[in-house]
Design a protein around this motif. Structure first.
Motif, PDB file in Angstrom:
ATOM      1  N   GLY A  47       0.840  -1.183   0.000  1.00 30.89           N
ATOM      2  CA  GLY A  47       0.000   0.000   0.000  1.00 30.89           C
ATOM      3  C   GLY A  47       0.881   1.240   0.000  1.00 30.89           C
ATOM      4  N   ILE A  48       0.250   2.399   0.037  1.00 30.48           N
ATOM      5  CA  ILE A  48       0.974   3.671   0.066  1.00 30.48           C
ATOM      6  C   ILE A  48       0.457   4.484   1.241  1.00 30.48           C
ATOM      7  CG2 ILE A  48       1.586   5.765  -1.208  1.00 30.48           C
ATOM      8  CD1 ILE A  48       1.008   4.264  -3.785  1.00 30.48           C
ATOM      9  N   PRO A  49       1.146   4.458   2.379  1.00 34.08           N
ATOM     10  CA  PRO A  49       0.707   5.257   3.520  1.00 34.08           C
ATOM     11  C   PRO A  49       0.743   6.751   3.190  1.00 34.08           C
ATOM     12  CG  PRO A  49       2.270   3.573   4.217  1.00 34.08           C
ATOM     13  CD  PRO A  49       2.310   3.600   2.721  1.00 34.08           C
ATOM     14  N   ASP A  50      -0.315   7.438   3.489  1.00 29.44           N
ATOM     15  CA  ASP A  50      -0.435   8.876   3.241  1.00 29.44           C
ATOM     16  C   ASP A  50      -0.555   9.582   4.583  1.00 29.44           C
ATOM     17  OD1 ASP A  50      -1.302  11.496   2.637  1.00 29.44           O
ATOM     18  OD2 ASP A  50      -2.237  10.818   0.769  1.00 29.44           O
ATOM     19  N   MET A  51       0.509  10.303   4.980  1.00 31.05           N
ATOM     20  CA  MET A  51       0.527  10.948   6.288  1.00 31.05           C
ATOM     21  C   MET A  51      -0.487  12.082   6.380  1.00 31.05           C
ATOM     22  SD  MET A  51       2.709   9.199   7.987  1.00 31.05           S
ATOM     23  CE  MET A  51       2.924  10.221   9.443  1.00 31.05           C
ATOM     24  N   GLN A  52      -0.793  12.738   5.261  1.00 29.87           N
ATOM     25  CA  GLN A  52      -1.742  13.845   5.298  1.00 29.87           C
ATOM     26  C   GLN A  52      -3.180  13.328   5.356  1.00 29.87           C
ATOM     27  OE1 GLN A  52      -0.728  16.967   5.654  1.00 29.87           O
ATOM     28  NE2 GLN A  52       1.391  16.213   5.603  1.00 29.87           N
ATOM     29  N   ALA A  53      -3.473  12.327   4.516  1.00 24.46           N
ATOM     30  CA  ALA A  53      -4.838  11.779   4.488  1.00 24.46           C
ATOM     31  C   ALA A  53      -5.097  10.831   5.650  1.00 24.46           C
ATOM     32  CB  ALA A  53      -5.078  11.057   3.164  1.00 24.46           C
ATOM     33  N   GLU A  54      -4.058  10.419   6.358  1.00 21.86           N
ATOM     34  CA  GLU A  54      -4.148   9.507   7.500  1.00 21.86           C
ATOM     35  C   GLU A  54      -4.791   8.174   7.104  1.00 21.86           C
ATOM     36  OE1 GLU A  54      -6.201  11.695  10.550  1.00 21.86           O
ATOM     37  OE2 GLU A  54      -4.321  12.567  11.280  1.00 21.86           O
ATOM     38  N   LYS A  55      -4.293   7.612   6.029  1.00 19.87           N
ATOM     39  CA  LYS A  55      -4.735   6.287   5.611  1.00 19.87           C
ATOM     40  C   LYS A  55      -3.694   5.683   4.677  1.00 19.87           C
ATOM     41  CE  LYS A  55      -7.464   7.671   1.558  1.00 19.87           C
ATOM     42  NZ  LYS A  55      -8.816   7.592   0.921  1.00 19.87           N
ATOM     43  N   THR A  56      -3.779   4.369   4.504  1.00 18.20           N
ATOM     44  CA  THR A  56      -2.898   3.678   3.574  1.00 18.20           C
ATOM     45  C   THR A  56      -3.677   3.388   2.303  1.00 18.20           C
ATOM     46  OG1 THR A  56      -1.619   2.683   5.369  1.00 18.20           O
ATOM     47  CG2 THR A  56      -1.466   1.628   3.210  1.00 18.20           C
ATOM     48  N   LYS A  57      -3.314   4.066   1.246  1.00 17.07           N
ATOM     49  CA  LYS A  57      -4.035   3.931  -0.021  1.00 17.07           C
ATOM     50  C   LYS A  57      -3.672   2.616  -0.705  1.00 17.07           C
ATOM     51  CE  LYS A  57      -4.097   8.946  -0.788  1.00 17.07           C
ATOM     52  NZ  LYS A  57      -3.659  10.054  -1.682  1.00 17.07           N
ATOM     53  N   TYR A  58      -4.624   2.090  -1.438  1.00 20.55           N
ATOM     54  CA  TYR A  58      -4.446   0.875  -2.247  1.00 20.55           C
ATOM     55  C   TYR A  58      -3.935  -0.303  -1.399  1.00 20.55           C
ATOM     56  CZ  TYR A  58      -4.126   4.855  -5.418  1.00 20.55           C
ATOM     57  OH  TYR A  58      -4.336   6.045  -6.056  1.00 20.55           O
ATOM     58  N   ALA A  59      -4.407  -0.368  -0.162  1.00 23.05           N
ATOM     59  CA  ALA A  59      -3.910  -1.396   0.762  1.00 23.05           C
ATOM     60  C   ALA A  59      -4.379  -2.790   0.348  1.00 23.05           C
ATOM     61  CB  ALA A  59      -4.376  -1.094   2.180  1.00 23.05           C
ATOM     62  N   ILE A  60      -3.459  -3.722   0.375  1.00 17.11           N
ATOM     63  CA  ILE A  60      -3.752  -5.144   0.185  1.00 17.11           C
ATOM     64  C   ILE A  60      -3.562  -5.816   1.540  1.00 17.11           C
ATOM     65  CG2 ILE A  60      -3.116  -7.265  -1.014  1.00 17.11           C
ATOM     66  CD1 ILE A  60      -2.034  -5.556  -3.282  1.00 17.11           C
ATOM     67  N   GLU A  61      -4.657  -6.286   2.128  1.00 21.82           N
ATOM     68  CA  GLU A  61      -4.634  -6.777   3.502  1.00 21.82           C
ATOM     69  C   GLU A  61      -4.914  -8.275   3.572  1.00 21.82           C
ATOM     70  OE1 GLU A  61      -7.527  -4.498   5.578  1.00 21.82           O
ATOM     71  OE2 GLU A  61      -6.317  -2.667   5.631  1.00 21.82           O
ATOM     72  N   ILE A  62      -4.348  -8.888   4.600  1.00 24.80           N
ATOM     73  CA  ILE A  62      -4.641 -10.280   4.928  1.00 24.80           C
ATOM     74  C   ILE A  62      -5.249 -10.294   6.332  1.00 24.80           C
ATOM     75  CG2 ILE A  62      -3.733 -12.602   5.278  1.00 24.80           C
ATOM     76  CD1 ILE A  62      -1.505 -11.961   3.371  1.00 24.80           C
ATOM     77  N   PRO A  63      -6.513 -10.648   6.486  1.00 21.83           N
ATOM     78  CA  PRO A  63      -7.152 -10.626   7.813  1.00 21.83           C
ATOM     79  C   PRO A  63      -6.420 -11.498   8.821  1.00 21.83           C
ATOM     80  CG  PRO A  63      -8.768 -10.943   6.057  1.00 21.83           C
ATOM     81  CD  PRO A  63      -7.424 -11.083   5.415  1.00 21.83           C
ATOM     82  N   TYR A  64      -6.443 -11.065  10.070  1.00 18.91           N
ATOM     83  CA  TYR A  64      -5.903 -11.793  11.219  1.00 18.91           C
ATOM     84  C   TYR A  64      -4.365 -11.852  11.245  1.00 18.91           C
ATOM     85  CZ  TYR A  64     -10.658 -13.570  11.912  1.00 18.91           C
ATOM     86  OH  TYR A  64     -12.013 -13.664  12.116  1.00 18.91           O
ATOM     87  N   LEU A  65      -3.701 -11.781  10.109  1.00 19.90           N
ATOM     88  CA  LEU A  65      -2.268 -12.060  10.066  1.00 19.90           C
ATOM     89  C   LEU A  65      -1.454 -11.013  10.819  1.00 19.90           C
ATOM     90  CD1 LEU A  65      -0.346 -14.170   9.027  1.00 19.90           C
ATOM     91  CD2 LEU A  65      -0.056 -12.840   6.915  1.00 19.90           C
ATOM     92  N   GLY A  66      -1.920  -9.764  10.827  1.00 11.63           N
ATOM     93  CA  GLY A  66      -1.217  -8.737  11.583  1.00 11.63           C
ATOM     94  C   GLY A  66      -1.167  -9.059  13.064  1.00 11.63           C
ATOM     95  N   SER A  67      -2.306  -9.462  13.620  1.00 12.56           N
ATOM     96  CA  SER A  67      -2.348  -9.846  15.032  1.00 12.56           C
ATOM     97  C   SER A  67      -1.493 -11.080  15.293  1.00 12.56           C
ATOM     98  CB  SER A  67      -3.793 -10.119  15.455  1.00 12.56           C
ATOM     99  OG  SER A  67      -4.554  -8.931  15.468  1.00 12.56           O
TER     100      SER A  67
END
Length: 471
Positions: free
Chosen positions: A274-294
């Motif tokens: 993804g592309i973290p955007d510090m101004q917009a306070e979000k990660t654009k075009y994020a590709i996520e895998i549920p649960y795996l972060g935890s």
């Protein structure tokens, strides 16, 4: 200069010089231990292959050691010239720690380096091996003190603030601060991994050119064994370091993950890209895998990690930078593990010495350890921002009061001088690598006067001018 403030230029200058410098100590640490292993194996087996490899890599070590010393001196001066606020605030702790590094590690290395580089035919074999081991231990002691100082800046403890300055109260707590053991292990192993792939790539280059000699095969084999063993260990140590960072620097972990908010009580997903955007306070075009972060970050399927929005804006690290620097480091780490496993699979019937595709892969992977190491340092240092001493002193309060013109001039000079000097040095070192291991004669030819070199580069018999001349 590019609409940057003096503080930005000071940070860029220090990042530039430390990035140049860290490459050389990393190779020095790994090669010093490699040389100790080679000489120990030669003493045990009397196999001339180990002796020839020792003398081949000792020349490269000498050049690398010299460049590491020169590049390291500059950083020490910058603490006074560009970061006088930091020196005034925390010098009573960082100053002694760096002094201990000089008194123990540097003096140990300097005392035995001459014997190691020039004493092969002049002292007994046992004494020479002892000198090599002492130099190797010296590099690790140096790592100990440097990481103790830097880790204290990440997780400070054992101090009191008196009249606006940090005063040491408990040196054991200062040295063995919460992040120190993890960061020390992570850095030392990174040096061994980087050296393994540097040595392996050198051997692969010779194999691809038809130099299938015993020394080349041996260093290729040893490098692959080291990669196979150490790269997975680094992954385990990195995981433990991540858990420690989550405990003591949660904002850094949130920025690394590009994780902005916890919408509910569910588990945290892993943002692959993804592309973290510090101004917009979000990660654009994020590709996520549920649960795996935890699962990765907390070793559970239901715990959450703190989100960036839970921290004040002025306390957030730059997620755009460290989101990608961490993935470069982790991605290369996984690739290095894969290369080690492939090397093991190809060992049957000596295929590893004949498989040109794998050798080309190993050649391409030559700088991977150093790139991963640099990416790791970018992650940990940018992730500490906006603090120079975490939670105690902000970076803008640490900088000296210089003008943009002054910082722009000094930065430009550093870039020109470093690129000129170290490009020549690295090119010379690569020329030595390209020559390959040569049979070493135990005694100099008759009539050759014994000289007494006084600097590490004197250990290299090749002429620097001829080595760098353009044909």
């Amino acid at each position: 200069m590019f609409n940057l403030e003096a503080l930005d230029l000071a940070r860029i200058q220090f990042a530039f010089t430390v990035s140049f410098h860290i490459i050389f100590p990393a190779i020095t640490i790994g090669l010093a231990s490699f040389l100790a292993v080679l000489e120990g194996l030669w003493l045990k087996t009397r196999n001339d292959t180990y002796r020839d490899l020792y003398h081949f890599w000792s020349k490269i070590f000498a050049v690398n050691f010299g460049m590491g010393v020169v590049s390291g001196l500059v950083m020490a001066y910058q603490f006074g010239t560009n970061w006088s606020g930091f020196s005034d605030f925390a010098g009573s702790i960082t100053g002694p720690l760096l002094t201990y590094e000089v008194l123990t590690a540097f003096f140990l290395e300097a005392g035995f380096l001459g014997v190691m580089l020039f004493g092969w035919n002049r002292v007994g074999r046992g004494l020479h091996f002892f000198a090599t081991v002492m130099v190797a231990i010296g590099t690790l002691i140096s790592t100990f003190w440097i990481l103790a100082s830097n880790s204290w800046m990440q997780t400070p403890q054992g101090f009191e603030i008196v009249d606006g300055r940090v005063m040491p109260m408990d040196w054991l707590a200062i040295v063995f601060n919460p992040s120190f053991p993890f960061r020390l292990a992570h850095m030392a192993i990174a040096a061994f991994v980087a050296t393994a792939f540097f040595v392996g790539a050198s051997a692969a280059w010779h194999l691809l050119r038809g130099n299938d000699s015993k020394p080349v095969r041996k260093m290729f084999s040893m490098a692959l064994w080291m990669a196979l063993i150490v790269a997975p260990i680094q992954a385990v140590v990195g995981d433990a370091h991540g858990l420690n960072t989550l405990e003591h620097q949660p904002a850094k972990i949130a920025a690394i993950e590009g994780h902005w908010e916890n919408a509910d009580n569910g588990p945290t997903p892993l943002v692959l890209f993804g592309i973290p955007d510090m101004q917009a306070e979000k990660t654009k075009y994020a590709i996520e895998i549920p649960y795996l972060g935890s699962l990765i970050l907390t070793h559970s399927l239901d715990k959450q990690i703190p989100a960036l929005k839970s921290f004040p804006k002025e306390d957030r690290p730059n997620s755009t930078v460290i989101f990608w620097s961490f993935r470069v480091m982790a991605g290369l780490g996984m690739l290095m593990i894969l290369v080690g496993v492939l090397g093991l699979a190809l060992r049957r019937n000596g295929k590893v010495y004949r498989h040109r595709g794998f050798q080309r892969l190993m050649l391409l992977m030559g700088p991977s350890g150093l790139i991963a190491l640099l990416a790791g340092w970018i992650t940990t240092e940018v992730g500490r921002q906006p603090w120079v001493v975490y939670g105690l002193m902000r970076t803008h309060d640490a900088a000296s009061h210089h003008s943009v013109a002054q910082m722009s001039t000094s930065l430009a000079l550093f870039v020109v001088i470093y690129c000129s000097v170290f490009t020549v040095g690295i090119g010379y070192m690569m020329k030595l690598v390209s020559k390959g291991p040569q049979p070493h004669h135990e005694h100099p030819p008759e009539g050759t006067p014994l000289q007494t070199p006084r600097r590490p580069l004197s250990a290299v018999t090749d002429n620097l001018e001829s080595a760098t001349r353009v044909h």
